[in-house]
Design a protein around this motif. Structure first.
Motif, mmCIF file in Angstrom:
data_model
loop_
_atom_site.group_PDB
_atom_site.id
_atom_site.type_symbol
_atom_site.label_atom_id
_atom_site.label_comp_id
_atom_site.label_asym_id
_atom_site.label_seq_id
_atom_site.Cartn_x
_atom_site.Cartn_y
_atom_site.Cartn_z
ATOM 1 N N PRO A 1 0.822 -1.213 0.000
ATOM 2 C CA PRO A 1 0.000 0.000 0.000
ATOM 3 C C PRO A 1 0.860 1.269 0.000
ATOM 4 C CG PRO A 1 0.168 -0.853 2.218
ATOM 5 C CD PRO A 1 0.881 -1.843 1.325
ATOM 6 N N VAL A 2 0.203 2.384 -0.237
ATOM 7 C CA VAL A 2 0.830 3.710 -0.118
ATOM 8 C C VAL A 2 -0.052 4.523 0.815
ATOM 9 C CG1 VAL A 2 1.529 5.796 -1.349
ATOM 10 C CG2 VAL A 2 1.707 3.581 -2.492
ATOM 11 N N PRO A 3 0.486 5.065 1.894
ATOM 12 C CA PRO A 3 1.852 4.849 2.382
ATOM 13 C C PRO A 3 1.979 3.470 3.019
ATOM 14 C CG PRO A 3 0.652 6.230 3.924
ATOM 15 C CD PRO A 3 -0.277 5.964 2.751
ATOM 16 N N ARG A 4 3.224 3.125 3.376
ATOM 17 C CA ARG A 4 3.511 1.838 4.009
ATOM 18 C C ARG A 4 4.707 2.024 4.941
ATOM 19 N NH1 ARG A 4 4.434 2.004 -1.233
ATOM 20 N NH2 ARG A 4 6.575 2.001 -1.996
ATOM 21 N N PRO A 5 4.888 1.168 5.904
ATOM 22 C CA PRO A 5 6.048 1.299 6.780
ATOM 23 C C PRO A 5 7.344 1.113 5.984
ATOM 24 C CG PRO A 5 4.454 -0.259 7.696
ATOM 25 C CD PRO A 5 4.013 0.058 6.294
ATOM 26 N N PRO A 6 8.391 1.838 6.340
ATOM 27 C CA PRO A 6 9.680 1.614 5.681
ATOM 28 C C PRO A 6 10.102 0.149 5.847
ATOM 29 C CG PRO A 6 9.779 3.547 7.086
ATOM 30 C CD PRO A 6 8.466 2.867 7.370
ATOM 31 N N ALA A 7 10.857 -0.345 4.894
ATOM 32 C CA ALA A 7 11.345 -1.719 4.935
ATOM 33 C C ALA A 7 12.812 -1.747 4.535
ATOM 34 C CB ALA A 7 10.521 -2.598 3.998
ATOM 35 N N GLU A 8 13.516 -2.751 5.035
ATOM 36 C CA GLU A 8 14.925 -2.944 4.688
ATOM 37 C C GLU A 8 15.205 -4.438 4.610
ATOM 38 O OE1 GLU A 8 17.508 -0.773 7.395
ATOM 39 O OE2 GLU A 8 16.475 1.123 6.976
ATOM 40 N N ILE A 9 16.213 -4.786 3.827
ATOM 41 C CA ILE A 9 16.689 -6.171 3.782
ATOM 42 C C ILE A 9 17.344 -6.447 5.135
ATOM 43 C CG2 ILE A 9 18.298 -7.765 2.670
ATOM 44 C CD1 ILE A 9 17.885 -6.051 0.070
ATOM 45 N N GLU A 10 17.074 -7.625 5.691
ATOM 46 C CA GLU A 10 17.562 -7.904 7.037
ATOM 47 C C GLU A 10 19.086 -7.781 7.120
ATOM 48 O OE1 GLU A 10 16.677 -11.868 8.506
ATOM 49 O OE2 GLU A 10 16.649 -12.604 6.471
ATOM 50 N N PRO A 11 19.586 -7.427 8.310
ATOM 51 C CA PRO A 11 21.023 -7.194 8.498
ATOM 52 C C PRO A 11 21.879 -8.384 8.059
ATOM 53 C CG PRO A 11 19.809 -6.534 10.460
ATOM 54 C CD PRO A 11 18.840 -7.242 9.557
ATOM 55 N N GLY A 12 22.977 -8.051 7.388
ATOM 56 C CA GLY A 12 23.933 -9.068 6.979
ATOM 57 C C GLY A 12 23.528 -9.865 5.757
ATOM 58 N N LYS A 13 22.398 -9.546 5.158
ATOM 59 C CA LYS A 13 21.905 -10.279 3.986
ATOM 60 C C LYS A 13 21.862 -9.333 2.788
ATOM 61 C CE LYS A 13 20.951 -13.935 6.480
ATOM 62 N NZ LYS A 13 21.447 -15.279 6.267
ATOM 63 N N ASP A 14 21.618 -9.906 1.617
ATOM 64 C CA ASP A 14 21.552 -9.079 0.418
ATOM 65 C C ASP A 14 20.393 -9.520 -0.471
ATOM 66 O OD1 ASP A 14 22.449 -11.404 -0.882
ATOM 67 O OD2 ASP A 14 24.471 -10.639 -1.197
ATOM 68 N N ALA A 15 20.210 -8.784 -1.559
ATOM 69 C CA ALA A 15 19.088 -9.047 -2.461
ATOM 70 C C ALA A 15 19.172 -10.430 -3.090
ATOM 71 C CB ALA A 15 19.017 -7.974 -3.537
ATOM 72 N N ALA A 16 20.377 -10.892 -3.390
ATOM 73 C CA ALA A 16 20.524 -12.232 -3.956
ATOM 74 C C ALA A 16 19.982 -13.278 -2.977
ATOM 75 C CB ALA A 16 21.987 -12.512 -4.295
ATOM 76 N N ALA A 17 20.270 -13.103 -1.693
ATOM 77 C CA ALA A 17 19.764 -14.030 -0.675
ATOM 78 C C ALA A 17 18.243 -13.943 -0.577
ATOM 79 C CB ALA A 17 20.415 -13.746 0.673
ATOM 80 N N VAL A 18 17.686 -12.743 -0.720
ATOM 81 C CA VAL A 18 16.225 -12.587 -0.705
ATOM 82 C C VAL A 18 15.623 -13.369 -1.864
ATOM 83 C CG1 VAL A 18 14.301 -10.964 -0.967
ATOM 84 C CG2 VAL A 18 16.258 -10.351 0.482
ATOM 85 N N LEU A 19 16.166 -13.203 -3.058
ATOM 86 C CA LEU A 19 15.625 -13.897 -4.231
ATOM 87 C C LEU A 19 15.785 -15.415 -4.123
ATOM 88 C CD1 LEU A 19 16.768 -11.417 -7.008
ATOM 89 C CD2 LEU A 19 14.409 -11.908 -6.310
ATOM 90 N N ALA A 20 16.815 -15.864 -3.417
ATOM 91 C CA ALA A 20 17.050 -17.298 -3.239
ATOM 92 C C ALA A 20 16.213 -17.884 -2.102
ATOM 93 C CB ALA A 20 18.532 -17.551 -2.975
ATOM 94 N N GLY A 21 15.484 -17.015 -1.376
ATOM 95 C CA GLY A 21 14.668 -17.484 -0.274
ATOM 96 C C GLY A 21 15.438 -17.667 1.030
ATOM 97 N N HIS A 22 16.635 -17.079 1.106
ATOM 98 C CA HIS A 22 17.479 -17.227 2.293
ATOM 99 C C HIS A 22 17.544 -15.968 3.145
ATOM 100 C CE1 HIS A 22 18.631 -21.034 0.654
ATOM 101 N NE2 HIS A 22 19.179 -20.480 -0.401
ATOM 102 N N ALA A 23 16.783 -14.954 2.795
ATOM 103 C CA ALA A 23 16.772 -13.701 3.556
ATOM 104 C C ALA A 23 15.404 -13.065 3.388
ATOM 105 C CB ALA A 23 17.870 -12.754 3.068
ATOM 106 N N ARG A 24 15.127 -12.105 4.267
ATOM 107 C CA ARG A 24 13.820 -11.455 4.254
ATOM 108 C C ARG A 24 13.970 -9.954 4.062
ATOM 109 N NH1 ARG A 24 11.215 -12.048 9.611
ATOM 110 N NH2 ARG A 24 13.290 -11.461 10.257
#
Length: 168
Positions: free
Chosen positions: A50-73
Motif C-alpha cells: 500500500p501507499v503509504p507503508r512502513p519503511p522496509a529494509e533487507i535484514e542485516p547481513g543479507k543481500d538481495a541475492a539471498a532474498v531472491l534465493a529465499g534465504h533472507a527477508r
C-alpha cells in the motif's frame, strides 16, 4: 526505439513508502519523456504494497541475492515480513521489460527494491551499505543495465550505445 524502465517515484508519482514522489528534473529524463521512451514502474506497489507503508529494509547481513534465493527477508519497521510483495514486485518489473525489448533501467537509489549502489543496513538507523535492492538484482540478472537517479549522464550514454548497436 529503445524504451527505458524508470522508477515511478522519480516521475513525481506519490508511490514511495511515505506517500511522496521524488520528481527529477534532469534533462536526460525530460528528453526521454518527450520522446515517449519511459515505462514507469514501482515494484513495491506492483507487488501489492500500500501507499503509504512502513519503511522496509533487507535484514542485516543479507543481500538481495539471498532474498531472491529465499534465504533472507525484507522486513518492515513493524517487524512484518514483506519479502513476498518485494519479490513479486521485482518479477512484475522484469515482466514490464519483456516484450518491449527494454535493456536498461533508472531506479531510485537506496530503496530495498530499486537501490543500485547502496541500500540501508537493515537496522533502520539510516546507515547505508553497498548493495542493490531486490528489483535491481533481478533486472541485472536478466542482463539489464541498472542506473540510479544520480547517473543520468551515464544512462543517457548507455541508451545511445544501445541505439547505435554498441549495446553493452
Amino acid at each position: 526505439m529503445q524504451y527505458v524502465l524508470v522508477s515511478s517515484c522519480l516521475l513525481g508519482k506519490p508511490v514511495r513508502y511515505d506517500g511522496r514522489g521524488v520528481p527529477n528534473g534532469d534533462a536526460v529524463l525530460a528528453r526521454w519523456l518527450d520522446e515517449g521512451r519511459v515505462v514507469a514502474v514501482c515494484p513495491e506497489v506492483a507487488g501489492g504494497m500500500p501507499v503509504p507503508r512502513p519503511p522496509a529494509e533487507i535484514e542485516p547481513g543479507k543481500d538481495a541475492a539471498a532474498v531472491l534465493a529465499g534465504h533472507a527477508r525484507v522486513v518492515a519497521t513493524t517487524g512484518e515480513d514483506v519479502t513476498a510483495p518485494f519479490v513479486r514486485g521485482a518479477r512484475e518489473a522484469l515482466a514490464a521489460t519483456q516484450g518491449r525489448g527494454i535493456r536498461m533501467a533508472v531506479l531510485k537509489e537506496g530503496s530495498p527494491s530499486c537501490g543500485s549502489g547502496y541500500v540501508y543496513d537493515g537496522h533502520f538507523a539510516g546507515r547505508r551499505r553497498p548493495g542493490v535492492g531486490v528489483t535491481a538484482e533481478l533486472l541485472r540478472r536478466a542482463g539489464l543495465q541498472v542506473f540510479s537517479e544520480k547517473q543520468w549522464t551515464e544512462a543517457g550514454a548507455c541508451l545511445a550505445d544501445l541505439e547505435d548497436g554498441n549495446g553493452r
